[in-house]
Design an enzyme around this catalytic site. Structure first.
Site, mmCIF file in Angstrom:
data_model
loop_
_atom_site.group_PDB
_atom_site.id
_atom_site.type_symbol
_atom_site.label_atom_id
_atom_site.label_comp_id
_atom_site.label_asym_id
_atom_site.label_seq_id
_atom_site.Cartn_x
_atom_site.Cartn_y
_atom_site.Cartn_z
ATOM 1 N N GLY A 1 -14.797 34.935 1.000
ATOM 2 C CA GLY A 1 -13.457 34.184 0.817
ATOM 3 C C GLY A 1 -12.946 33.959 2.253
ATOM 4 C CB ALA A 2 -11.819 31.050 4.154
ATOM 5 C CD GLN B 1 -18.565 33.404 -5.823
ATOM 6 O OE1 GLN B 1 -18.975 32.925 -6.632
ATOM 7 N NE2 GLN B 1 -18.969 33.089 -4.665
ATOM 8 C CG ASP C 1 -15.060 28.499 2.418
ATOM 9 O OD1 ASP C 1 -14.585 28.866 1.207
ATOM 10 O OD2 ASP C 1 -15.671 29.456 2.911
ATOM 11 C CG ASN D 1 -12.901 25.739 -2.892
ATOM 12 O OD1 ASN D 1 -12.850 26.742 -2.316
ATOM 13 N ND2 ASN D 1 -12.667 25.954 -4.315
HETATM 14 O O1 MRU Z 1 -19.008 31.837 -1.083
HETATM 15 P P1 MRU Z 1 -17.306 32.390 -1.242
HETATM 16 O O2 MRU Z 1 -17.222 33.338 -2.450
HETATM 17 O O3 MRU Z 1 -16.985 32.865 0.008
HETATM 18 O O4 MRU Z 1 -16.736 31.053 -1.463
HETATM 19 C C1 MRU Z 1 -15.029 31.369 -1.345
HETATM 20 C C2 MRU Z 1 -14.417 30.082 -1.959
HETATM 21 O O5 MRU Z 1 -14.927 29.029 -2.195
HETATM 22 C C3 MRU Z 1 -12.928 30.293 -1.911
HETATM 23 O O6 MRU Z 1 -12.170 29.476 -2.862
HETATM 24 C C4 MRU Z 1 -12.128 29.993 -0.413
HETATM 25 O O7 MRU Z 1 -12.974 30.773 0.501
HETATM 26 C C5 MRU Z 1 -10.908 30.162 -0.313
HETATM 27 S S1 MRU Z 1 -10.295 31.841 -0.423
HETATM 28 C C6 MRU Z 1 -8.713 32.006 -0.138
#
Ligand code: MRU
Length: 348
Positions: free
Chosen positions: A47-48, A196, A237, A247
């Site tokens: 998550g970013a 997720q 992201d 995203n």
């Molecule tokens: O691969 P991930 O689980 O890190 O992907 C995360 C996402 O796509 C989230 O939507 C994004 O990071 C926003 S988190 C507030």
């Protein structure tokens, strides 16, 4: 909220091991850069915004044992730590911003004793976490205005507590709305291949007492056709200067479905997720991940022939024209994005 995704505790990075959810809530205590790199790579932390904190703390772990006392030597160590942690995952803007911020404070303090420079790096990493906690609540405050009572909301992946420090962006909007007495119903798209949506979003919404129903990713169109979805809200992201948004893979599908069904599609992010140097989504680097994520269910049961060719991009780009509004910690941004992003985020 009483869950903290990532923290600095007892001189270690303390984080929830998200690969163990929803079966077990397990915390990891990480005291070296290599283990933190690995935790990011295999998505024990993801998550970013959470990655922004992780990368900054990672740089600190990489330099804290430096024994020399010259800036030149320290700078070399700093650069190596920064490059190493930056190589963990390529898409989340926050991961790189976390690194840039700690390098900037180190440079600013370069005349100080090395111990002081190290402390300034740790302080900045803690600041990144503090700021995210506040940003997410501001996103919640602005975004909740877009939700009617009894809204039916669809989300994908996890842009919640587990993707940030302790509140969430897209899910932060939902938490804020619920805290103000709005009744909502949330559909969480499972989010193949790493789930997720089902493992993390359904888990945390459940824990927070929010009405959540899980769906397989390919159920979204049917729900929209039956007018069971009032709006879609996702995180991102990375957002380019023109509003194109990267995203989780599958987000673009939802945005296109929304356009067809005339359903609002919102993206919720802190300012720190924008990369103003990137002009459009074409230039956002999309992470390609291991085939085993697709060929096996959670790395266990094989669900495709051994050795079959696989394409596994972790993210897609939603063109800004498909986005109804971007909810940020500085307010809601509506089209035309190029102009309004600059205006609302006060980019100079
Ligand atoms: O691969 P991930 O689980 O890190 O992907 C995360 C996402 O796509 C989230 O939507 C994004 O990071 C926003 S988190 C507030």
């Amino acid at each position: 909220m009483n869950i903290r995704t990532i923290d600095w505790k007892n001189n270690k990075v303390r984080l929830i091991d998200q690969t163990k959810l929803p079966e077990k809530l397990v915390y990891l205590n990480i005291d070296n850069l290599k283990d933190l790199w690995q935790a990011i790579k295999i998505m024990q932390v993801r998550g970013a915004p959470a990655l922004g904190a992780a990368s900054a703390l990672g740089v600190y772990l990489g330099v804290r044992d430096y024994k020399g006392n010259t800036w030149l030597g320290f700078q070399r160590r700093l650069k190596n730590a920064a490059q190493y942690i930056a190589s963990s995952r390529p898409t989340a803007r926050n991961l790189f911003l976390g690194i840039e911020r700690v390098i900037a404070v180190a440079l600013k303090n370069r005349e100080c004793p090395i111990s002081k420079i190290k402390q300034s790096i740790l302080k900045e990493a803690k600041m990144i976490m503090q700021e995210d906690m506040l940003s997410c609540r501001k996103i919640g405050y602005y975004g909740a205005k877009l939700l009617q009572n009894n809204s039916n909301i669809l989300t994908i992946c996890n842009a919640g507590i587990l993707a940030t420090i302790d509140y969430g962006t897209a899910l932060g909007v939902l938490y804020w709305a619920v805290s103000k007495g709005k009744r909502i119903k949330v559909y969480s798209s499972e989010t193949r291949p790493l789930l997720q949506g089902s493992r993390l979003t359904a888990w945390e919404l459940n824990k927070q007492g929010v009405d959540v129903t899980m769906i397989a990713d390919n159920t979204a169109a049917k729900l929209m056709q039956e007018q069971k979805i009032d709006l879609v809200i996702t995180g991102a992201d990375c957002i380019a200067a023109n509003g194109d948004s990267a995203n989780k893979i599958g987000t673009l599908n939802l945005a296109i479905l929304c356009k067809y069904h005339k359903i609002p599609f919102y993206v919720a992010v802190p300012r720190s997720t924008f990369d103003f140097k990137i002009k459009s989504g074409k230039d956002i680097l999309i992470e390609m991940r291991d085939p085993s994520e697709v060929t096996k269910i959670m790395f266990k049961r094989l669900v495709a022939p051994q050795g079959v060719k696989v394409l596994n991009p972790a993210f897609d780009i939603t063109n800004h024209e498909l986005i109804t509004a971007i909810i940020t910690d500085q307010g809601i941004i509506r089209p035309p994005y190029k102009k309004n992003i600059m205006k609302i985020l006060k980019v100079i």
